[in-house]
Design a protein around this motif. Structure first.
Motif, PDB file in Angstrom:
ATOM      1  N   ARG A  25       0.850  -1.187   0.000  1.00 20.63           N
ATOM      2  CA  ARG A  25       0.000   0.000   0.000  1.00 20.63           C
ATOM      3  C   ARG A  25       0.886   1.236   0.000  1.00 20.63           C
ATOM      4  N   SER A  26       0.346   2.310  -0.560  1.00 22.95           N
ATOM      5  CA  SER A  26       1.070   3.577  -0.578  1.00 22.95           C
ATOM      6  C   SER A  26       0.061   4.711  -0.656  1.00 22.95           C
ATOM      7  N   GLN A  27       0.499   5.889  -0.238  1.00 21.98           N
ATOM      8  CA  GLN A  27      -0.331   7.089  -0.335  1.00 21.98           C
ATOM      9  C   GLN A  27       0.579   8.258  -0.650  1.00 21.98           C
ATOM     10  N   ASP A  28       0.112   9.123  -1.548  1.00 18.74           N
ATOM     11  CA  ASP A  28       0.859  10.313  -1.940  1.00 18.74           C
ATOM     12  C   ASP A  28       0.161  11.544  -1.377  1.00 18.74           C
ATOM     13  N   ILE A  29       0.964  12.517  -0.966  1.00 18.98           N
ATOM     14  CA  ILE A  29       0.417  13.814  -0.572  1.00 18.98           C
ATOM     15  C   ILE A  29       1.165  14.888  -1.347  1.00 18.98           C
ATOM     16  N   ILE A  30       0.488  15.996  -1.569  1.00 19.65           N
ATOM     17  CA  ILE A  30       1.109  17.131  -2.246  1.00 19.65           C
ATOM     18  C   ILE A  30       1.297  18.221  -1.208  1.00 19.65           C
ATOM     19  N   PRO A  40       6.566  29.195  -4.297  1.00 21.51           N
ATOM     20  CA  PRO A  40       6.712  28.026  -3.420  1.00 21.51           C
ATOM     21  C   PRO A  40       7.046  26.758  -4.203  1.00 21.51           C
ATOM     22  N   ASP A  41       7.841  25.912  -3.587  1.00 22.66           N
ATOM     23  CA  ASP A  41       8.126  24.593  -4.149  1.00 22.66           C
ATOM     24  C   ASP A  41       6.923  23.700  -3.869  1.00 22.66           C
ATOM     25  N   ARG A  42       6.503  22.933  -4.852  1.00 20.40           N
ATOM     26  CA  ARG A  42       5.430  21.956  -4.671  1.00 20.40           C
ATOM     27  C   ARG A  42       6.033  20.583  -4.915  1.00 20.40           C
ATOM     28  N   LEU A  43       5.786  19.674  -3.983  1.00 15.19           N
ATOM     29  CA  LEU A  43       6.346  18.330  -4.077  1.00 15.19           C
ATOM     30  C   LEU A  43       5.263  17.285  -3.876  1.00 15.19           C
ATOM     31  N   LEU A  44       5.455  16.135  -4.480  1.00 12.65           N
ATOM     32  CA  LEU A  44       4.621  14.982  -4.232  1.00 12.65           C
ATOM     33  C   LEU A  44       5.453  14.032  -3.379  1.00 12.65           C
ATOM     34  N   LEU A  45       5.004  13.777  -2.159  1.00 10.40           N
ATOM     35  CA  LEU A  45       5.712  12.886  -1.247  1.00 10.40           C
ATOM     36  C   LEU A  45       4.970  11.565  -1.171  1.00 10.40           C
ATOM     37  N   ARG A  46       5.694  10.466  -1.269  1.00 10.27           N
ATOM     38  CA  ARG A  46       5.093   9.134  -1.240  1.00 10.27           C
ATOM     39  C   ARG A  46       5.392   8.433   0.086  1.00 10.27           C
ATOM     40  N   PHE A  47       4.352   7.864   0.670  1.00  8.69           N
ATOM     41  CA  PHE A  47       4.455   7.052   1.886  1.00  8.69           C
ATOM     42  C   PHE A  47       4.120   5.622   1.500  1.00  8.69           C
ATOM     43  N   SER A  48       4.960   4.664   1.894  1.00  7.11           N
ATOM     44  CA  SER A  48       4.747   3.268   1.528  1.00  7.11           C
ATOM     45  C   SER A  48       4.709   2.387   2.768  1.00  7.11           C
ATOM     46  N   GLY A  49       3.977   1.286   2.667  1.00  5.04           N
ATOM     47  CA  GLY A  49       3.917   0.305   3.749  1.00  5.04           C
ATOM     48  C   GLY A  49       3.356   0.899   5.026  1.00  5.04           C
ATOM     49  N   ASN A  50       4.018   0.635   6.149  1.00  2.33           N
ATOM     50  CA  ASN A  50       3.561   1.119   7.451  1.00  2.33           C
ATOM     51  C   ASN A  50       3.634   2.638   7.583  1.00  2.33           C
ATOM     52  N   ALA A  51       4.413   3.295   6.744  1.00  2.00           N
ATOM     53  CA  ALA A  51       4.524   4.763   6.800  1.00  2.00           C
ATOM     54  C   ALA A  51       3.189   5.429   6.478  1.00  2.00           C
ATOM     55  N   VAL A  63       0.407  22.565   8.562  1.00  2.00           N
ATOM     56  CA  VAL A  63       1.831  22.782   8.318  1.00  2.00           C
ATOM     57  C   VAL A  63       2.560  21.640   9.013  1.00  2.00           C
ATOM     58  N   VAL A  64       3.399  20.957   8.263  1.00  2.00           N
ATOM     59  CA  VAL A  64       4.092  19.775   8.763  1.00  2.00           C
ATOM     60  C   VAL A  64       5.582  19.868   8.453  1.00  2.00           C
ATOM     61  N   LYS A  65       6.340  19.106   9.187  1.00  2.00           N
ATOM     62  CA  LYS A  65       7.758  18.916   8.881  1.00  2.00           C
ATOM     63  C   LYS A  65       7.867  17.510   8.318  1.00  2.00           C
ATOM     64  N   ALA A  66       8.497  17.385   7.161  1.00  2.00           N
ATOM     65  CA  ALA A  66       8.595  16.094   6.487  1.00  2.00           C
ATOM     66  C   ALA A  66      10.049  15.734   6.235  1.00  2.00           C
ATOM     67  N   TRP A  67      10.352  14.472   6.415  1.00  2.00           N
ATOM     68  CA  TRP A  67      11.679  13.927   6.141  1.00  2.00           C
ATOM     69  C   TRP A  67      11.536  12.938   4.995  1.00  2.00           C
ATOM     70  N   TRP A  68      12.387  13.059   3.983  1.00  2.00           N
ATOM     71  CA  TRP A  68      12.299  12.158   2.845  1.00  2.00           C
ATOM     72  C   TRP A  68      13.661  11.885   2.253  1.00  2.00           C
ATOM     73  N   SER A  69      13.700  10.863   1.419  1.00  2.00           N
ATOM     74  CA  SER A  69      14.884  10.514   0.637  1.00  2.00           C
ATOM     75  C   SER A  69      14.484  10.515  -0.825  1.00  2.00           C
ATOM     76  N   ALA A  70      15.349  11.017  -1.673  1.00  2.00           N
ATOM     77  CA  ALA A  70      15.083  11.039  -3.112  1.00  2.00           C
ATOM     78  C   ALA A  70      15.720   9.803  -3.743  1.00  2.00           C
ATOM     79  N   ASN A  71      14.933   9.110  -4.545  1.00  2.00           N
ATOM     80  CA  ASN A  71      15.411   7.928  -5.256  1.00  2.00           C
ATOM     81  C   ASN A  71      15.005   8.041  -6.721  1.00  2.00           C
ATOM     82  N   VAL A  72      15.787   7.423  -7.582  1.00  2.00           N
ATOM     83  CA  VAL A  72      15.429   7.318  -8.982  1.00  2.00           C
ATOM     84  C   VAL A  72      15.196   5.845  -9.275  1.00  2.00           C
TER      85      VAL A  72
END
Length: 110
Positions: A25-30, A40-51, A63-72
């Motif tokens: 399962r996964s969910q995306d937020i903008i 402003p920068d607009r990003l699509l952040l993906r949460f997978s599994g238990n996240a 307003v949230v603080k988000a931590w992410w890693s960029a992958n290709v």
């Protein structure tokens, strides 16, 4: 790995399915950056599994603080061409305390 403050502008529905490795399962937020508001920068952040469970308390407009890693990731199109897509996989998100307190104070004034 990076972290920044963002305002949640949209939450897409949870996607889920079954793969060879089991259920997923996964969910995306903008989100939109709170700094440099003119552009402003607009990003699509993906949460997978238990996240995905971390998003239970997150609402549009927060307003949230988000931590992410960029992958290709690499994949093949239906016609056999190699393509690449960048994913921002979010592994932690939390409300910004200062914003929550400000909103509570404003509610008490009215």
């Amino acid at each position: 790995m990076t972290d920044r403050n963002f305002k949640v502008t949209d939450m897409l529905p949870v996607q889920q399915g079954e793969s060879e490795r089991g259920p997923w399962r996964s969910q995306d937020i903008i989100v939109e950056s709170t700094e440099n508001v003119q552009y402003p920068d607009r990003l699509l952040l993906r949460f997978s599994g238990n996240a995905v469970d971390m998003l239970a308390e997150v609402k549009v407009g927060m307003v949230v603080k988000a931590w992410w890693s960029a992958n290709v990731r690499q994949f093949k199109t239906r016609d056999g061409r190699d393509c690449f897509a960048q994913e921002l996989r979010c592994w932690k998100i939390e409300p910004v305390a200062a914003e929550v307190e400000t909103n509570e104070k404003e509610e008490k004034l009215f």
